[in-house]
Design a protein around this motif. Sequence first.
Motif, PDB file in Angstrom:
ATOM      1  N   MET A   1      34.799  71.288  50.550  1.00  0.00           N
ATOM      2  CA  MET A   1      34.479  70.568  51.763  1.00  0.00           C
ATOM      3  C   MET A   1      35.773  70.078  52.426  1.00  0.00           C
ATOM      4  O   MET A   1      36.677  69.585  51.768  1.00  0.00           O
ATOM      5  CB  MET A   1      33.579  69.383  51.427  1.00  0.00           C
ATOM      6  CG  MET A   1      33.259  68.543  52.627  1.00  0.00           C
ATOM      7  SD  MET A   1      32.155  67.181  52.160  1.00  0.00           S
ATOM      8  CE  MET A   1      32.467  66.114  53.512  1.00  0.00           C
ATOM      9  N   ALA A   2      35.848  70.213  53.712  1.00  0.00           N
ATOM     10  CA  ALA A   2      37.021  69.782  54.459  1.00  0.00           C
ATOM     11  C   ALA A   2      37.032  68.259  54.552  1.00  0.00           C
ATOM     12  O   ALA A   2      35.988  67.622  54.708  1.00  0.00           O
ATOM     13  CB  ALA A   2      37.014  70.403  55.845  1.00  0.00           C
ATOM     14  N   ARG A   3      38.254  67.692  54.463  1.00  0.00           N
ATOM     15  CA  ARG A   3      38.366  66.235  54.505  1.00  0.00           C
ATOM     16  C   ARG A   3      39.724  65.819  55.033  1.00  0.00           C
ATOM     17  O   ARG A   3      40.685  66.588  54.997  1.00  0.00           O
ATOM     18  CB  ARG A   3      38.115  65.646  53.131  1.00  0.00           C
ATOM     19  CG  ARG A   3      39.101  66.113  52.086  1.00  0.00           C
ATOM     20  CD  ARG A   3      38.656  65.717  50.670  1.00  0.00           C
ATOM     21  NE  ARG A   3      39.565  66.257  49.689  1.00  0.00           N
ATOM     22  CZ  ARG A   3      40.623  65.624  49.196  1.00  0.00           C
ATOM     23  NH1 ARG A   3      40.890  64.399  49.570  1.00  0.00           N
ATOM     24  NH2 ARG A   3      41.410  66.190  48.309  1.00  0.00           N
ATOM     25  N   LEU A   4      39.770  64.590  55.512  1.00  0.00           N
ATOM     26  CA  LEU A   4      41.035  64.005  55.943  1.00  0.00           C
ATOM     27  C   LEU A   4      41.807  63.547  54.719  1.00  0.00           C
ATOM     28  O   LEU A   4      41.235  62.924  53.825  1.00  0.00           O
ATOM     29  CB  LEU A   4      40.796  62.799  56.855  1.00  0.00           C
ATOM     30  CG  LEU A   4      40.336  63.084  58.272  1.00  0.00           C
ATOM     31  CD1 LEU A   4      40.002  61.776  58.991  1.00  0.00           C
ATOM     32  CD2 LEU A   4      41.377  63.867  59.060  1.00  0.00           C
ATOM     33  N   VAL A   5      43.111  63.862  54.693  1.00  0.00           N
ATOM     34  CA  VAL A   5      43.966  63.461  53.582  1.00  0.00           C
ATOM     35  C   VAL A   5      45.302  62.961  54.134  1.00  0.00           C
ATOM     36  O   VAL A   5      45.685  63.274  55.260  1.00  0.00           O
ATOM     37  CB  VAL A   5      44.228  64.626  52.596  1.00  0.00           C
ATOM     38  CG1 VAL A   5      42.920  65.143  51.999  1.00  0.00           C
ATOM     39  CG2 VAL A   5      45.011  65.755  53.256  1.00  0.00           C
ATOM     40  N   VAL A   6      45.989  62.206  53.306  1.00  0.00           N
ATOM     41  CA  VAL A   6      47.367  61.842  53.612  1.00  0.00           C
ATOM     42  C   VAL A   6      48.172  63.140  53.621  1.00  0.00           C
ATOM     43  O   VAL A   6      47.965  64.014  52.762  1.00  0.00           O
ATOM     44  CB  VAL A   6      47.893  60.858  52.541  1.00  0.00           C
ATOM     45  CG1 VAL A   6      49.373  60.596  52.733  1.00  0.00           C
ATOM     46  CG2 VAL A   6      47.096  59.564  52.574  1.00  0.00           C
ATOM     47  N   PRO A   7      49.065  63.340  54.592  1.00  0.00           N
ATOM     48  CA  PRO A   7      49.848  64.579  54.628  1.00  0.00           C
ATOM     49  C   PRO A   7      50.488  64.896  53.274  1.00  0.00           C
ATOM     50  O   PRO A   7      50.943  64.012  52.563  1.00  0.00           O
ATOM     51  CB  PRO A   7      50.900  64.295  55.706  1.00  0.00           C
ATOM     52  CG  PRO A   7      50.174  63.381  56.649  1.00  0.00           C
ATOM     53  CD  PRO A   7      49.377  62.472  55.734  1.00  0.00           C
ATOM     54  N   THR A   8      50.503  66.188  52.955  1.00  0.00           N
ATOM     55  CA  THR A   8      50.964  66.658  51.658  1.00  0.00           C
ATOM     56  C   THR A   8      51.731  67.967  51.805  1.00  0.00           C
ATOM     57  O   THR A   8      51.394  68.791  52.670  1.00  0.00           O
ATOM     58  CB  THR A   8      49.776  66.851  50.686  1.00  0.00           C
ATOM     59  OG1 THR A   8      50.242  67.474  49.497  1.00  0.00           O
ATOM     60  CG2 THR A   8      48.678  67.700  51.301  1.00  0.00           C
ATOM     61  N   VAL A   9      52.705  68.179  50.941  1.00  0.00           N
ATOM     62  CA  VAL A   9      53.493  69.410  50.989  1.00  0.00           C
ATOM     63  C   VAL A   9      52.697  70.618  50.497  1.00  0.00           C
ATOM     64  O   VAL A   9      53.109  71.754  50.734  1.00  0.00           O
ATOM     65  CB  VAL A   9      54.802  69.280  50.177  1.00  0.00           C
ATOM     66  CG1 VAL A   9      55.708  68.216  50.789  1.00  0.00           C
ATOM     67  CG2 VAL A   9      54.534  68.998  48.719  1.00  0.00           C
ATOM     68  N   THR A  10      51.569  70.399  49.843  1.00  0.00           N
ATOM     69  CA  THR A  10      50.806  71.522  49.274  1.00  0.00           C
ATOM     70  C   THR A  10      50.234  72.460  50.333  1.00  0.00           C
ATOM     71  O   THR A  10      49.844  73.574  49.995  1.00  0.00           O
ATOM     72  CB  THR A  10      49.654  71.030  48.373  1.00  0.00           C
ATOM     73  OG1 THR A  10      48.736  70.269  49.155  1.00  0.00           O
ATOM     74  CG2 THR A  10      50.184  70.195  47.221  1.00  0.00           C
ATOM     75  N   VAL A  11      50.194  72.021  51.584  1.00  0.00           N
ATOM     76  CA  VAL A  11      49.603  72.861  52.634  1.00  0.00           C
ATOM     77  C   VAL A  11      50.667  73.487  53.538  1.00  0.00           C
ATOM     78  O   VAL A  11      50.350  73.957  54.629  1.00  0.00           O
ATOM     79  CB  VAL A  11      48.578  72.067  53.480  1.00  0.00           C
ATOM     80  CG1 VAL A  11      47.423  71.588  52.627  1.00  0.00           C
ATOM     81  CG2 VAL A  11      49.242  70.902  54.204  1.00  0.00           C
ATOM     82  N   GLN A  12      51.907  73.527  53.092  1.00  0.00           N
ATOM     83  CA  GLN A  12      52.994  74.002  53.946  1.00  0.00           C
ATOM     84  C   GLN A  12      52.707  75.381  54.547  1.00  0.00           C
ATOM     85  O   GLN A  12      52.887  75.588  55.750  1.00  0.00           O
ATOM     86  CB  GLN A  12      54.321  74.039  53.195  1.00  0.00           C
ATOM     87  CG  GLN A  12      55.473  74.497  54.085  1.00  0.00           C
ATOM     88  CD  GLN A  12      56.803  74.551  53.364  1.00  0.00           C
ATOM     89  OE1 GLN A  12      56.875  74.498  52.136  1.00  0.00           O
ATOM     90  NE2 GLN A  12      57.876  74.668  54.132  1.00  0.00           N
ATOM     91  N   GLY A  13      52.267  76.331  53.739  1.00  0.00           N
ATOM     92  CA  GLY A  13      52.029  77.686  54.241  1.00  0.00           C
ATOM     93  C   GLY A  13      51.004  77.731  55.364  1.00  0.00           C
ATOM     94  O   GLY A  13      51.232  78.361  56.402  1.00  0.00           O
ATOM     95  N   SER A  14      49.877  77.062  55.178  1.00  0.00           N
ATOM     96  CA  SER A  14      48.851  77.101  56.217  1.00  0.00           C
ATOM     97  C   SER A  14      49.228  76.220  57.405  1.00  0.00           C
ATOM     98  O   SER A  14      48.830  76.499  58.542  1.00  0.00           O
ATOM     99  CB  SER A  14      47.477  76.723  55.655  1.00  0.00           C
ATOM    100  OG  SER A  14      47.481  75.414  55.168  1.00  0.00           O
ATOM    101  N   PHE A  15      50.020  75.171  57.178  1.00  0.00           N
ATOM    102  CA  PHE A  15      50.546  74.358  58.274  1.00  0.00           C
ATOM    103  C   PHE A  15      51.393  75.251  59.196  1.00  0.00           C
ATOM    104  O   PHE A  15      51.241  75.232  60.414  1.00  0.00           O
ATOM    105  CB  PHE A  15      51.377  73.209  57.706  1.00  0.00           C
ATOM    106  CG  PHE A  15      52.017  72.314  58.738  1.00  0.00           C
ATOM    107  CD1 PHE A  15      51.355  71.186  59.195  1.00  0.00           C
ATOM    108  CD2 PHE A  15      53.289  72.582  59.230  1.00  0.00           C
ATOM    109  CE1 PHE A  15      51.947  70.344  60.128  1.00  0.00           C
ATOM    110  CE2 PHE A  15      53.890  71.746  60.156  1.00  0.00           C
ATOM    111  CZ  PHE A  15      53.214  70.619  60.611  1.00  0.00           C
ATOM    112  N   LEU A  16      52.268  76.056  58.600  1.00  0.00           N
ATOM    113  CA  LEU A  16      53.122  76.945  59.390  1.00  0.00           C
ATOM    114  C   LEU A  16      52.301  78.028  60.093  1.00  0.00           C
ATOM    115  O   LEU A  16      52.587  78.383  61.244  1.00  0.00           O
ATOM    116  CB  LEU A  16      54.198  77.558  58.500  1.00  0.00           C
ATOM    117  CG  LEU A  16      55.189  76.554  57.909  1.00  0.00           C
ATOM    118  CD1 LEU A  16      56.076  77.232  56.879  1.00  0.00           C
ATOM    119  CD2 LEU A  16      56.012  75.870  58.992  1.00  0.00           C
TER     120      LEU A  16
END
Length: 182
Positions: A1-16
Amino acid sequence: MARLVVPTVTVQGSFLAAWDEWGVEAERWMGAEAFVGGEEEQWSREEAADPGEFRRLVEGIVGAAEPGAVLAAGIVPYTMLWFVEGDEWLGRLSIRHELTPHLLELGGHIGYGVRPSARRRGYATQMLVQALPVAAELGIDPALVTCDADNVASRKVIEAAGGELEDERHGKLRFWVATKLK
């Protein structure tokens, strides 16, 4: 399920990848700016691709929400949250802790954006609804949320979250949304 989170480095690839989808508008929508030591820094797409620089970006974004954070003149304290599903970055949402005269007219307390490939799935509504208790914890009730007068999709998002239209100013619709359960 999609949720709001504190920003994290684990999503770097999809962020880019999301940054690439947004193209020339990405600087604004990606929130690739932060305050490090009271100085505003902005990251380019290329800089954010470096793991060390991405970590600095994330730390700066998270730091802006900390009590006593030193921000640039004219910038109010804010909490930025990322909307993710697993390691997939879907969007971002910012909660401004207070309103300047300009934000009262045009910007409001809460702003959000969903990456282009994730639109039309109800994510913006989920983001806004999930952000309301966070805003309440920050002492914001009700929250001002604005959108361009011709942005029908955003208007529907705000109304679905309980927003009540106050008026239109300078081409922006201004809604008040209760953050606390009645």
